[in-house]
Design an enzyme around this catalytic site. Structure first.
Site, PDB file in Angstrom:
ATOM      1  N   CYS A  79       0.829  -1.311   0.196  1.00 18.30           N
ATOM      2  CA  CYS A  79      -0.021   0.115   0.002  1.00 18.30           C
ATOM      3  C   CYS A  79       1.066   1.105  -0.046  1.00 18.30           C
ATOM      4  O   CYS A  79       1.611   1.422  -1.100  1.00 18.30           O
ATOM      5  CB  CYS A  79      -1.095  -0.085   1.358  1.00 18.30           C
ATOM      6  SG  CYS A  79      -2.316   0.979   1.003  1.00 18.30           S
TER       7      CYS A  79
ATOM      8  N   HIS B 115      -3.822  -5.162   0.102  1.00 16.01           N
ATOM      9  CA  HIS B 115      -3.291  -5.623   1.311  1.00 16.01           C
ATOM     10  C   HIS B 115      -3.426  -7.056   1.361  1.00 16.01           C
ATOM     11  O   HIS B 115      -4.705  -7.749   1.537  1.00 16.01           O
ATOM     12  CB  HIS B 115      -4.090  -5.241   2.593  1.00 16.01           C
ATOM     13  CG  HIS B 115      -3.909  -3.636   2.716  1.00 16.01           C
ATOM     14  ND1 HIS B 115      -2.616  -3.256   3.559  1.00 16.01           N
ATOM     15  CD2 HIS B 115      -4.597  -2.597   2.357  1.00 16.01           C
ATOM     16  CE1 HIS B 115      -2.912  -1.953   3.662  1.00 16.01           C
ATOM     17  NE2 HIS B 115      -3.878  -1.338   2.876  1.00 16.01           N
TER      18      HIS B 115
ATOM     19  N   GLU C  11      -1.654  -8.927   3.484  1.00 11.14           N
ATOM     20  CA  GLU C  11      -0.990  -9.327   4.910  1.00 11.14           C
ATOM     21  C   GLU C  11      -2.258  -9.259   5.792  1.00 11.14           C
ATOM     22  O   GLU C  11      -2.149  -9.744   6.765  1.00 11.14           O
ATOM     23  CB  GLU C  11      -0.150  -8.337   5.267  1.00 11.14           C
ATOM     24  CG  GLU C  11      -0.640  -6.804   5.875  1.00 11.14           C
ATOM     25  CD  GLU C  11      -1.116  -5.846   4.828  1.00 11.14           C
ATOM     26  OE1 GLU C  11      -1.478  -4.800   5.546  1.00 11.14           O
ATOM     27  OE2 GLU C  11      -1.238  -6.273   3.871  1.00 11.14           O
TER      28      GLU C  11
END
Length: 236
Positions: A94, A179, A181
């Site tokens: 990001c 994202h 993660e």
């Protein structure tokens, strides 16, 4: 199990307390890595940016162009430029991807609309795409800024709203606008911490929560495959 004996610590630069490595932490621990976090704006980031092993730049709500308001960005970008010029292993997520793009000379700017929510990517059909495991998997998008593709980069993924969602420079440098993660059990902290942004953008918070329950566990498994693919090609 593959281990990495030479650089067994991963340095992670945080720009917001609750945007950490999420589900990727367990992947790294299982591979024998340790993790050390650096807090942008407070800690000296130079050890992380000069590190010969893997450094990860995480997300945050500020823009790379807000250097007057957040002057720590000046040193962070300068150190990142040196790091990338030396082709040291670097992953940006990001804001981290935007910082990499900026440091490589590409323009980063406010997008035409917020992209917040879960949706699938269009994975580029190129040989050995490290994001191949994400094909058909919904990921979490949470950004308002976007970037032009750096001249030296290879486009890896796009979305229906923004064409530049992921890029690589060789095998050592990877930028992910989305994202990968996010962990299924930690999204609530994002919903709390970003309440002003979500309400201003007209995003339905219950829908985000519901979609997290639907998609996050699948993403965690795919993210593990992505990280394994990325790591196996690094000079660690």
């Amino acid at each position: 199990m593959t281990t990495f004996p030479h650089h067994k610590t991963i340095y992670a630069i945080q720009h917001l307390a609750f945007e950490d490595l999420g589900s990727l932490e367990d992947v790294f621990y299982q591979l024998g890595f340790r993790i050390r976090y650096f807090e942008a704006g407070i800690d000296d980031l130079s050890p992380a940016l000069a590190y010969d092993g893997l450094t990860i730049l995480l997300g945050g709500p500020i823009g790379v162009y807000e250097q007057e308001d957040y002057p720590f960005l000046i040193d962070e970008i300068a150190g990142l430029k040196q790091r990338l010029a030396q082709n040291k292993p670097t992953l940006g997520i990001c804001l981290g991807a935007q910082l990499i793009a900026h440091a490589l000379g590409a323009k980063v700017y406010a997008g035409h609309e917020k992209e917040i929510g879960w949706s699938e990517l269009s994975i580029a059909e190129i040989e050995n795409n490290p994001l191949a495991a994400l094909n058909g998997t919904a990921v979490l998008h949470w950004h308002g800024d976007t970037f032009d593709l750096p001249e030296q980069a290879t486009l890896l993924a796009s979305s229906s709203i923004y064409p530049n969602q992921a890029f690589a420079v060789g095998k050592q440098i990877l930028g992910l606008q989305f994202h990968v993660e996010v962990a299924h059990d930690s999204l609530e902290s994002w919903l709390i911490g970003n309440t002003c942004e979500l309400r201003h953008a007209g995003i339905a918070i219950p829908q985000l929560r519901q979609d997290n329950q639907k998609y996050a566990t699948t993403l965690e498994h795919a993210a593990q495959a992505v990280i394994h693919e990325f790591l196996k090609n690094l000079n660690l």
